[in-house]
Design a protein around this motif. Structure first.
Motif, mmCIF file in Angstrom:
data_model
loop_
_atom_site.group_PDB
_atom_site.id
_atom_site.type_symbol
_atom_site.label_atom_id
_atom_site.label_comp_id
_atom_site.label_asym_id
_atom_site.label_seq_id
_atom_site.Cartn_x
_atom_site.Cartn_y
_atom_site.Cartn_z
ATOM 1 N N UNK A 41 0.844 -1.193 0.000
ATOM 2 C CA UNK A 41 0.000 0.000 0.000
ATOM 3 C C UNK A 41 0.880 1.243 0.000
ATOM 4 N N UNK A 42 0.575 2.168 -0.919
ATOM 5 C CA UNK A 42 1.322 3.418 -1.021
ATOM 6 C C UNK A 42 0.330 4.570 -1.023
ATOM 7 N N UNK A 43 0.639 5.613 -0.234
ATOM 8 C CA UNK A 43 -0.187 6.819 -0.182
ATOM 9 C C UNK A 43 0.569 7.935 -0.900
ATOM 10 N N UNK A 44 -0.134 8.651 -1.753
ATOM 11 C CA UNK A 44 0.406 9.820 -2.455
ATOM 12 C C UNK A 44 -0.379 11.019 -1.941
ATOM 13 N N UNK A 45 0.285 11.903 -1.221
ATOM 14 C CA UNK A 45 -0.379 13.001 -0.527
ATOM 15 C C UNK A 45 -0.046 14.346 -1.173
ATOM 16 N N UNK A 46 -1.071 15.111 -1.503
ATOM 17 C CA UNK A 46 -0.894 16.460 -2.028
ATOM 18 C C UNK A 46 -1.393 17.446 -0.984
ATOM 19 N N UNK A 47 -0.614 18.492 -0.732
ATOM 20 C CA UNK A 47 -1.080 19.512 0.203
ATOM 21 C C UNK A 47 -2.073 20.435 -0.514
ATOM 22 N N UNK A 48 -2.565 21.439 0.179
ATOM 23 C CA UNK A 48 -3.591 22.328 -0.387
ATOM 24 C C UNK A 48 -3.080 23.078 -1.616
ATOM 25 N N UNK A 49 -1.850 23.526 -1.578
ATOM 26 C CA UNK A 49 -1.308 24.286 -2.698
ATOM 27 C C UNK A 49 -1.177 23.421 -3.948
ATOM 28 N N UNK A 50 -0.702 22.203 -3.775
ATOM 29 C CA UNK A 50 -0.525 21.310 -4.920
ATOM 30 C C UNK A 50 -1.883 20.845 -5.455
ATOM 31 N N UNK A 51 -2.834 20.618 -4.566
ATOM 32 C CA UNK A 51 -4.187 20.257 -4.994
ATOM 33 C C UNK A 51 -4.799 21.403 -5.794
ATOM 34 N N UNK A 52 -4.561 22.637 -5.354
ATOM 35 C CA UNK A 52 -5.079 23.809 -6.072
ATOM 36 C C UNK A 52 -4.476 23.903 -7.470
ATOM 37 N N UNK A 53 -3.191 23.505 -7.632
ATOM 38 C CA UNK A 53 -2.571 23.488 -8.958
ATOM 39 C C UNK A 53 -3.321 22.549 -9.895
ATOM 40 N N UNK A 54 -3.678 21.381 -9.380
ATOM 41 C CA UNK A 54 -4.427 20.409 -10.188
ATOM 42 C C UNK A 54 -5.744 21.026 -10.647
ATOM 43 N N UNK A 55 -6.436 21.662 -9.716
ATOM 44 C CA UNK A 55 -7.765 22.198 -10.014
ATOM 45 C C UNK A 55 -7.720 23.460 -10.877
ATOM 46 N N UNK A 56 -6.560 24.063 -11.030
ATOM 47 C CA UNK A 56 -6.405 25.162 -11.989
ATOM 48 C C UNK A 56 -6.293 24.619 -13.406
ATOM 49 N N UNK A 57 -5.785 23.404 -13.515
ATOM 50 C CA UNK A 57 -5.591 22.786 -14.824
ATOM 51 C C UNK A 57 -6.891 22.163 -15.331
ATOM 52 N N UNK A 58 -7.630 21.516 -14.451
ATOM 53 C CA UNK A 58 -8.904 20.896 -14.840
ATOM 54 C C UNK A 58 -9.859 20.883 -13.652
ATOM 55 N N UNK A 59 -11.134 20.782 -13.958
ATOM 56 C CA UNK A 59 -12.142 20.768 -12.894
ATOM 57 C C UNK A 59 -12.034 19.477 -12.085
ATOM 58 N N UNK A 60 -12.637 19.499 -10.924
ATOM 59 C CA UNK A 60 -12.641 18.321 -10.042
ATOM 60 C C UNK A 60 -13.241 17.106 -10.759
ATOM 61 N N UNK A 61 -14.398 17.286 -11.383
ATOM 62 C CA UNK A 61 -15.048 16.185 -12.098
ATOM 63 C C UNK A 61 -14.202 15.661 -13.242
ATOM 64 N N UNK A 62 -13.592 16.573 -14.001
ATOM 65 C CA UNK A 62 -12.715 16.151 -15.095
ATOM 66 C C UNK A 62 -11.500 15.410 -14.563
ATOM 67 N N UNK A 63 -10.981 15.833 -13.407
ATOM 68 C CA UNK A 63 -9.827 15.161 -12.822
ATOM 69 C C UNK A 63 -10.179 13.730 -12.421
ATOM 70 N N UNK A 64 -11.355 13.535 -11.848
ATOM 71 C CA UNK A 64 -11.780 12.176 -11.468
ATOM 72 C C UNK A 64 -11.853 11.292 -12.705
ATOM 73 N N UNK A 65 -12.472 11.792 -13.764
ATOM 74 C CA UNK A 65 -12.578 11.011 -15.008
ATOM 75 C C UNK A 65 -11.202 10.757 -15.612
ATOM 76 N N UNK A 66 -10.321 11.744 -15.544
ATOM 77 C CA UNK A 66 -8.952 11.585 -16.020
ATOM 78 C C UNK A 66 -8.263 10.452 -15.255
#
Length: 92
Positions: A41-66
């Motif tokens: 088992x491996x956990x990949x953890x993103x802090x708030x700033x890195x999570x915000x970077x993801x959501x600037x690139x694509x929406x939450x729903x699009x990220x889930x589908x991606x």
């Protein structure tokens, strides 16, 4: 973002990937079934700033589908290509 837990994929007796959204952060849990009762088992953890970077690139729903389309390797490649840092926490 609402706190949530999403199963990205689950291959019976092979591997499992889950995304936990909590306090505006992403936490991926990857579990691989290696032998009868052995898992990795491996956990990949993103802090708030890195999570915000993801959501600037694509929406939450699009990220889930991606994530569902490209699986863990594709997600990690996406992080690398977009300079998104994460912490790895392994449990064996």
């Amino acid at each position: 973002m609402v706190n949530d837990t999403i199963v990205i994929y689950d291959y019976p007796r092979s591997s499992y990937l889950e995304l936990i959204v909590k306090d505006d952060t992403f936490n991926f849990i990857s579990e691989i079934y290696m032998y009868e009762d052995e898992t990795s088992e491996v956990h990949y953890l993103l802090n708030k700033e890195e999570t915000a970077k993801v959501l600037k690139i694509m929406s939450y729903g699009d990220f889930i589908e991606f994530c569902r389309r490209v699986h863990l390797k594709g997600v990690l490649d996406f992080f690398k290509n977009n300079n998104i840092d994460y912490i790895i926490d392994a449990v064996f």
